[in-house]
Design a protein around this motif. Structure first.
Motif, PDB file in Angstrom:
ATOM      1  N   THR A  19      28.321 -35.616  28.573  1.00 49.67           N
ATOM      2  CA  THR A  19      29.210 -34.477  29.035  1.00 49.67           C
ATOM      3  C   THR A  19      29.324 -34.513  30.611  1.00 49.67           C
ATOM      4  OG1 THR A  19      27.546 -32.949  29.377  1.00 49.67           O
ATOM      5  CG2 THR A  19      28.004 -33.175  27.203  1.00 49.67           C
ATOM      6  N   LYS A  68      28.846 -33.894  18.484  1.00 52.38           N
ATOM      7  CA  LYS A  68      29.709 -34.921  19.052  1.00 52.38           C
ATOM      8  C   LYS A  68      31.153 -34.520  18.712  1.00 52.38           C
ATOM      9  CE  LYS A  68      30.553 -39.809  19.230  1.00 52.38           C
ATOM     10  NZ  LYS A  68      30.148 -41.370  18.956  1.00 52.38           N
ATOM     11  N   CYS A  69      31.885 -34.598  19.745  1.00 51.60           N
ATOM     12  CA  CYS A  69      33.302 -34.387  19.457  1.00 51.60           C
ATOM     13  C   CYS A  69      34.130 -35.267  18.867  1.00 51.60           C
ATOM     14  CB  CYS A  69      33.938 -33.696  21.014  1.00 51.60           C
ATOM     15  SG  CYS A  69      35.577 -33.286  20.923  1.00 51.60           S
ATOM     16  N   GLN A  70      34.718 -35.067  17.772  1.00 49.83           N
ATOM     17  CA  GLN A  70      35.414 -36.164  17.000  1.00 49.83           C
ATOM     18  C   GLN A  70      36.961 -35.979  17.213  1.00 49.83           C
ATOM     19  OE1 GLN A  70      33.813 -38.652  16.245  1.00 49.83           O
ATOM     20  NE2 GLN A  70      31.778 -38.129  15.481  1.00 49.83           N
ATOM     21  N   ASP A  71      37.380 -34.836  17.876  1.00 45.30           N
ATOM     22  CA  ASP A  71      38.753 -34.587  17.654  1.00 45.30           C
ATOM     23  C   ASP A  71      39.333 -34.460  19.036  1.00 45.30           C
ATOM     24  OD1 ASP A  71      38.753 -34.173  14.914  1.00 45.30           O
ATOM     25  OD2 ASP A  71      37.614 -32.093  15.208  1.00 45.30           O
ATOM     26  N   THR A  74      39.224 -29.666  22.525  1.00 45.63           N
ATOM     27  CA  THR A  74      37.824 -29.325  23.027  1.00 45.63           C
ATOM     28  C   THR A  74      36.862 -28.607  22.245  1.00 45.63           C
ATOM     29  OG1 THR A  74      38.871 -29.178  25.294  1.00 45.63           O
ATOM     30  CG2 THR A  74      36.696 -28.311  25.239  1.00 45.63           C
ATOM     31  N   ARG A  75      35.806 -29.199  22.157  1.00 46.88           N
ATOM     32  CA  ARG A  75      34.610 -28.600  21.133  1.00 46.88           C
ATOM     33  C   ARG A  75      33.511 -27.817  22.179  1.00 46.88           C
ATOM     34  NH1 ARG A  75      30.475 -26.966  18.565  1.00 46.88           N
ATOM     35  NH2 ARG A  75      29.710 -28.240  16.773  1.00 46.88           N
ATOM     36  N   LYS A 113      31.133 -27.635  27.216  1.00 47.41           N
ATOM     37  CA  LYS A 113      32.512 -28.182  26.491  1.00 47.41           C
ATOM     38  C   LYS A 113      32.470 -29.726  26.598  1.00 47.41           C
ATOM     39  CE  LYS A 113      35.063 -23.962  28.125  1.00 47.41           C
ATOM     40  NZ  LYS A 113      36.165 -23.657  29.040  1.00 47.41           N
ATOM     41  N   LEU A 114      32.792 -30.185  25.283  1.00 49.31           N
ATOM     42  CA  LEU A 114      33.036 -31.502  25.167  1.00 49.31           C
ATOM     43  C   LEU A 114      34.310 -31.839  24.604  1.00 49.31           C
ATOM     44  CD1 LEU A 114      30.113 -32.313  22.339  1.00 49.31           C
ATOM     45  CD2 LEU A 114      29.942 -32.325  24.968  1.00 49.31           C
ATOM     46  N   ARG A 115      34.769 -33.140  25.321  1.00 46.25           N
ATOM     47  CA  ARG A 115      35.828 -33.728  24.903  1.00 46.25           C
ATOM     48  C   ARG A 115      35.845 -34.863  24.097  1.00 46.25           C
ATOM     49  NH1 ARG A 115      40.518 -31.249  25.564  1.00 46.25           N
ATOM     50  NH2 ARG A 115      41.803 -33.202  26.019  1.00 46.25           N
ATOM     51  N   LYS A 116      36.977 -35.399  23.517  1.00 37.32           N
ATOM     52  CA  LYS A 116      36.590 -36.541  22.218  1.00 37.32           C
ATOM     53  C   LYS A 116      35.927 -37.675  22.840  1.00 37.32           C
ATOM     54  CE  LYS A 116      39.354 -39.153  19.255  1.00 37.32           C
ATOM     55  NZ  LYS A 116      40.766 -39.255  18.524  1.00 37.32           N
ATOM     56  N   GLU A 119      29.017 -36.205  23.636  1.00 33.88           N
ATOM     57  CA  GLU A 119      28.162 -35.754  22.656  1.00 33.88           C
ATOM     58  C   GLU A 119      26.988 -35.255  23.642  1.00 33.88           C
ATOM     59  OE1 GLU A 119      26.008 -38.645  20.455  1.00 33.88           O
ATOM     60  OE2 GLU A 119      26.129 -40.203  21.965  1.00 33.88           O
TER      61      GLU A 119
END
Length: 211
Positions: A19, A68-71, A74-75, A113-116, A119
């Protein structure tokens, strides 16, 4: 209430972090998340009094977080992603939201916050403590006292020379414990400390008399 007990996350082991926040920042944010403790805190041991070598269910609660962000969207990693090994000790926003509860509209606490492709994987341990040792174990967000001078009504102007005979306490909890339980827990802890002091003083007086 510096003597009331509460478990808080004190040890965080960052196993993966891609991150924008560095490890210490994430650990600090997790450590500030209040945990429910009304029903179990009195049964937990302090880590300094426990006989285990590291961590055990008697003195600590394990939390895990693996996101983990897969999309492309933003997660948001929140307190809801912290999985507890003890269902009675969870983030205050993750408690069962009963109908009519004051926590119905409470938002989960944002951690990062996570981007694609990013993790974060964490293993953390919560231990019991009290605010006199570290501020992150405090259960209250507001604490105030006010006294009423003797033989005066509550609406009378403040008299600095008056003798107080009545005190009003305003305790606002962060959600980890009910306000009344915070007060009772603090009083019990203070009573225990005074009892230990009295016992130690009696032993010293007896020892000096024997000499």
């Amino acid at each position: 209430m510096p003597y009331a007990n509460q478990p808080t996350v004190q040890i965080s082991q960052i196993e993966a972090n891609s991150t924008v926040l560095f490890d210490e920042f994430i650990s600090h944010r997790i450590g500030l998340i209040p945990l429910t403790s009304d029903d179990v805190v009195d049964r937990m041991q302090y880590s300094r009094d426990c006989t285990c070598e590291d961590f055990c269910p008697d003195c600590s609660v394990e939390f895990t977080m693996d996101v983990k962000c897969q999309d492309d969207v933003t997660r948001h990693v929140t307190s809801a992603d912290l999985i507890s090994s003890n269902p009675k000790i969870v983030p205050v926003t993750s408690r069962n939201k009963e109908e009519g509860s004051e926590y119905d509209d409470t938002d989960d606490i944002l951690i990062v916050k996570l981007r694609k492709g990013q993790e974060v994987k964490v293993k953390a341990f919560a231990r019991k403590g009290f605010a006199k040792e570290h501020a992150n174990t405090t259960q209250i967000t507001l604490y105030a006292t006010q006294h009423t001078p003797n033989l005066r009504n509550d609406q009378a102007p403040f008299d600095p020379t008056g003798f107080p005979n009545k005190y009003f306490y305003n305790v606002e909890s962060c959600g980890s414990m009910k306000p009344e339980n915070i007060v009772f827990s603090a009083l019990a802890r203070l009573k225990e400390k005074l009892s230990n002091l009295q016992t130690q003083l009696s032993h010293e007086i007896q020892s000096d008399a024997e000499e």
